[in-house]
Design a protein around this motif. Structure first.
Motif, mmCIF file in Angstrom:
data_model
loop_
_atom_site.group_PDB
_atom_site.id
_atom_site.type_symbol
_atom_site.label_atom_id
_atom_site.label_comp_id
_atom_site.label_asym_id
_atom_site.label_seq_id
_atom_site.Cartn_x
_atom_site.Cartn_y
_atom_site.Cartn_z
ATOM 1 N N PRO A 170 0.817 -1.216 0.000
ATOM 2 C CA PRO A 170 0.000 0.000 0.000
ATOM 3 C C PRO A 170 0.853 1.270 0.000
ATOM 4 N N ILE A 171 0.426 2.227 -0.806
ATOM 5 C CA ILE A 171 1.057 3.541 -0.835
ATOM 6 C C ILE A 171 0.093 4.539 -0.208
ATOM 7 N N ASP A 172 0.575 5.739 0.086
ATOM 8 C CA ASP A 172 -0.267 6.736 0.749
ATOM 9 C C ASP A 172 -1.577 6.984 0.012
ATOM 10 N N GLU A 173 -1.532 6.998 -1.323
ATOM 11 C CA GLU A 173 -2.736 7.273 -2.104
ATOM 12 C C GLU A 173 -3.801 6.188 -1.941
ATOM 13 N N TRP A 219 -9.202 3.193 -0.066
ATOM 14 C CA TRP A 219 -9.745 2.216 0.875
ATOM 15 C C TRP A 219 -10.832 2.854 1.727
ATOM 16 N N TYR A 220 -10.563 4.049 2.215
ATOM 17 C CA TYR A 220 -11.534 4.740 3.061
ATOM 18 C C TYR A 220 -12.852 4.938 2.315
ATOM 19 N N GLU A 243 -13.034 7.297 10.611
ATOM 20 C CA GLU A 243 -12.049 8.337 10.354
ATOM 21 C C GLU A 243 -11.002 7.870 9.358
ATOM 22 N N LEU A 244 -10.599 8.790 8.491
ATOM 23 C CA LEU A 244 -9.546 8.516 7.523
ATOM 24 C C LEU A 244 -8.251 8.132 8.222
ATOM 25 N N SER A 245 -8.010 8.699 9.395
ATOM 26 C CA SER A 245 -6.758 8.424 10.110
ATOM 27 C C SER A 245 -6.590 6.945 10.441
ATOM 28 N N LEU A 246 -7.694 6.227 10.621
ATOM 29 C CA LEU A 246 -7.595 4.790 10.879
ATOM 30 C C LEU A 246 -6.968 4.076 9.691
ATOM 31 N N TYR A 247 -7.335 4.482 8.480
ATOM 32 C CA TYR A 247 -6.761 3.882 7.286
ATOM 33 C C TYR A 247 -5.335 4.357 7.040
ATOM 34 N N GLY A 255 -9.284 -2.785 -3.903
ATOM 35 C CA GLY A 255 -9.379 -3.271 -2.535
ATOM 36 C C GLY A 255 -8.042 -3.753 -2.035
ATOM 37 N N PHE A 256 -8.094 -4.752 -1.145
ATOM 38 C CA PHE A 256 -6.852 -5.337 -0.645
ATOM 39 C C PHE A 256 -7.003 -6.829 -0.452
#
Length: 172
Positions: free
Chosen positions: A16-19, A24-25, A43-47, A77-78
């Motif tokens: 996974p990269i930052d983008e 995912w969020y 929250e986005l911060s969780l991802y 996805g993942f």
């Protein structure tokens, strides 16, 4: 690295990269996708923390939850694996394989193909045994586990949700 099995979609997995965090969020901000995972993310911060943890796992272990890209290079996805993260219940001390796709990617064979690629990568990393823990009501994921040659071996109750979770193991 792309791997395709006969008749299977061509997919690529990457660390996974930052983008990927934002994708995912957004993709998992869907009640149907998150029905068996405790609800939609808050929250986005969780991802952000989650993707950072996956990069660390890949660097340390040679595997993680990788981002899945479809034939067009789009994130869908993942899939991947990580050590079972809990100590009080479930398959403590084991490596868990998992997958989660955006709803738009369902029904196309992506989850099974991505999970098969994951199993190949895990073998290459020296992981000999995996488990899949799946909410007992998640028929789609149970079907993927069975296509991977896994069968239900035991069950437990997730203390966070009170729901039954089945632990699938390879039959061979």
């Amino acid at each position: 690295m792309s791997t395709a099995h006969s008749g299977a979609p061509s997919l690529r997995l990457r660390v996974p990269i930052d983008e990927d965090t934002l994708f995912w969020y957004r993709a998992f901000d869907d009640p149907e996708v998150m029905e068996f995972f405790g609800g939609v993310p808050e929250e986005l911060s969780l991802y952000e923390e989650w993707t950072a943890r996956q990069r660390k796992l890949d660097a340390e272990l040679g595997y993680c939850l990788w981002t899945v890209l479809d034939e067009d290079g789009e994130v869908i996805g993942f899939t991947g694996a990580q050590p079972w993260p809990r100590t009080g219940y479930g398959p403590v001390g084991e490596v868990e394989i998992g997958w989660r796709l955006a709803r738009s990617a369902w029904g196309r064979g992506y989850a099974t193909t991505a999970a098969r690629i994951t199993l190949e990568r895990l073998r290459a990393a020296g992981v000999e045994r995996v488990v899949a823990t799946i909410d007992a009501g998640n028929e789609r994921s149970i079907a993927v586990a069975r296509r991977l040659g896994m069968e239900r071996a035991e069950s437990f109750t997730d203390p966070r949700t009170g729901r039954r979770v089945d632990c699938f193991r390879p039959t061979t």
